[in-house]
Design a protein around this motif. Structure first.
Motif, PDB file in Angstrom:
ATOM      1  N   ILE A 154      -4.421   7.997   1.334  1.00 36.54           N
ATOM      2  CA  ILE A 154      -2.983   7.780   1.510  1.00 36.54           C
ATOM      3  C   ILE A 154      -2.241   8.289   0.272  1.00 36.54           C
ATOM      4  O   ILE A 154      -2.807   8.350  -0.832  1.00 36.54           O
ATOM      5  N   SER A 155      -0.983   8.619   0.457  1.00 42.70           N
ATOM      6  CA  SER A 155      -0.154   9.053  -0.674  1.00 42.70           C
ATOM      7  C   SER A 155       0.762   7.935  -1.165  1.00 42.70           C
ATOM      8  O   SER A 155       1.289   7.995  -2.274  1.00 42.70           O
ATOM      9  N   THR A 156       0.960   6.904  -0.325  1.00 49.60           N
ATOM     10  CA  THR A 156       1.835   5.777  -0.675  1.00 49.60           C
ATOM     11  C   THR A 156       1.146   4.825  -1.643  1.00 49.60           C
ATOM     12  O   THR A 156      -0.037   4.512  -1.482  1.00 49.60           O
ATOM     13  N   HIS A 157       1.898   4.362  -2.648  1.00 52.73           N
ATOM     14  CA  HIS A 157       1.400   3.329  -3.562  1.00 52.73           C
ATOM     15  C   HIS A 157       1.825   1.959  -3.031  1.00 52.73           C
ATOM     16  O   HIS A 157       2.993   1.772  -2.663  1.00 52.73           O
ATOM     17  N   LEU A 158       0.891   1.041  -2.989  1.00 50.15           N
ATOM     18  CA  LEU A 158       1.148  -0.301  -2.456  1.00 50.15           C
ATOM     19  C   LEU A 158       0.976  -1.329  -3.568  1.00 50.15           C
ATOM     20  O   LEU A 158      -0.056  -1.364  -4.250  1.00 50.15           O
ATOM     21  N   TYR A 159       2.005  -2.151  -3.767  1.00 48.61           N
ATOM     22  CA  TYR A 159       1.942  -3.260  -4.725  1.00 48.61           C
ATOM     23  C   TYR A 159       2.014  -4.570  -3.948  1.00 48.61           C
ATOM     24  O   TYR A 159       2.968  -4.812  -3.201  1.00 48.61           O
ATOM     25  N   ILE A 160       1.001  -5.412  -4.137  1.00 46.41           N
ATOM     26  CA  ILE A 160       0.972  -6.736  -3.514  1.00 46.41           C
ATOM     27  C   ILE A 160       1.340  -7.767  -4.574  1.00 46.41           C
ATOM     28  O   ILE A 160       0.637  -7.899  -5.588  1.00 46.41           O
ATOM     29  N   ILE A 161       2.425  -8.499  -4.356  1.00 45.46           N
ATOM     30  CA  ILE A 161       2.827  -9.587  -5.260  1.00 45.46           C
ATOM     31  C   ILE A 161       2.291 -10.878  -4.655  1.00 45.46           C
ATOM     32  O   ILE A 161       2.814 -11.370  -3.658  1.00 45.46           O
ATOM     33  N   GLN A 162       1.237 -11.408  -5.254  1.00 46.34           N
ATOM     34  CA  GLN A 162       0.516 -12.534  -4.649  1.00 46.34           C
ATOM     35  C   GLN A 162       0.851 -13.848  -5.335  1.00 46.34           C
ATOM     36  O   GLN A 162       0.769 -13.968  -6.565  1.00 46.34           O
TER      37      GLN A 162
END
Length: 298
Positions: free
Chosen positions: A91-99
């Motif tokens: 994938i080219s998208t960056h994903l940030y999970i705020i947990q």
């Protein structure tokens, strides 16, 4: 029967110090005279106290944890790696999970499965309730970029599919908050950083497949499901959604086969008269219940 009679005998020498044998007659005389019986009691108590003190000196055995799989973070006996892609999805998208910190130790969490499907440099998990530029400069920089989105529903949120059609800058990063709906709301509104990116939401008619955990409404999706739908839209690839949902489906199927029950949404329970708790007296909470019953987004 003989054992029962013996157990009721008042002179059963339980609690007597080793080697302290006395005749029945001596015991009776001492009790009548008020002699050594109190001293013997004190001695017994002292011995019991010494035994109790000794317990504190015993080494504490750490609780044994079941060996976990290094990839899916599940116990090795119930590893879900056969349902993960052989290689991380491109994938080219960056994903940030705020947990939210409360999610970190939950057994049936979905974020480890999501992270196991994606490249490490494209999926980052940030754990905490409060974030600032001083505390997390990296996240602050990400939130200030014009090509960053935050996925959080609300009146000000644009539909993701419609937004990417009209936006002159194609999004490269999306932020998703992981927690219960009340925890996510707390994180979103108490961190000014998260109101810097463009706010978007998903317009989808699919129901959550995360059936082993209750949701407020039938339209609420788990973190993994939100990421699956959002990434498939941003990457223009439906295969991503199918691949990310596969381990979630396997997790729920396994749990249901081993005693878990399908958890219906609060909306479904209210609409069908199955809600097990009394209606709240608090007006704000009662209003939320009414919105759920009338299928109005909250």
């Amino acid at each position: 029967m003989e054992l029962q009679k013996e157990a009721r005998t008042p002179r059963d020498p339980v609690g007597r110090l080793p080697g302290a044998s006395r005749s029945q007659k001596q015991d009776e005389e001492e009790r009548r005279e008020g002699g050594s019986a109190p001293a013997a009691t004190a001695l017994d108590a002292e011995a019991d106290g010494a035994s109790a003190d000794g317990l504190w000196e015993l080494p504490v055995e750490p609780a044994e944890r079941r060996p976990e799989c290094s990839r899916c973070s599940r116990p090795q006996k119930v590893c879900l790696c056969p349902f993960l892609p052989v290689h991380p999805l491109h994938i080219s998208t960056h994903l940030y999970i705020i947990q939210h910190p409360a999610e970190e130790n939950k057994v049936l969490r979905t974020v480890p499965l999501l992270a196991a499907c994606l490249p490490q440099d494209k999926c980052k998990v940030k754990i905490g309730r409060r974030f600032s530029e001083e505390r997390d400069p990296e996240l602050s920089t990400v939130c200030r970029k014009s090509d960053t989105l935050i996925l959080y529903p609300g009146a000000e949120a644009a539909n993701l599919e419609e937004f990417i059609l009209d936006s002159p800058i194609y999004p490269s990063t999306i932020i998703i908050i992981d927690g219960t709906w009340s925890q996510a709301k707390d994180i979103f509104y108490k961190n000014s950083l998260f109101r810097l990116p463009k706010q978007v939401q998903l317009k989808t008619s699919i129901s959550s497949q995360y059936v082993i955990r209750a949701q407020p409404t039938n339209r609420c999706l788990s973190t993994l499901e939100c990421a699956a739908v959002a990434l498939s839209i941003l990457e223009k690839n439906n295969y991503i959604q199918e691949t990310l949902l596969r381990p979630l489906q396997a997790l729920c199927s396994f749990q249901l086969q081993h005693g878990a029950q399908i958890r219906l949404s609060k909306e479904h329970l209210l609409k069908n008269g199955l809600y097990p708790k009394p209606m709240p007296k608090n007006k704000r909470k009662l209003r939320k219940m009414e919105l759920l019953m009338n299928s109005i987004k909250i």
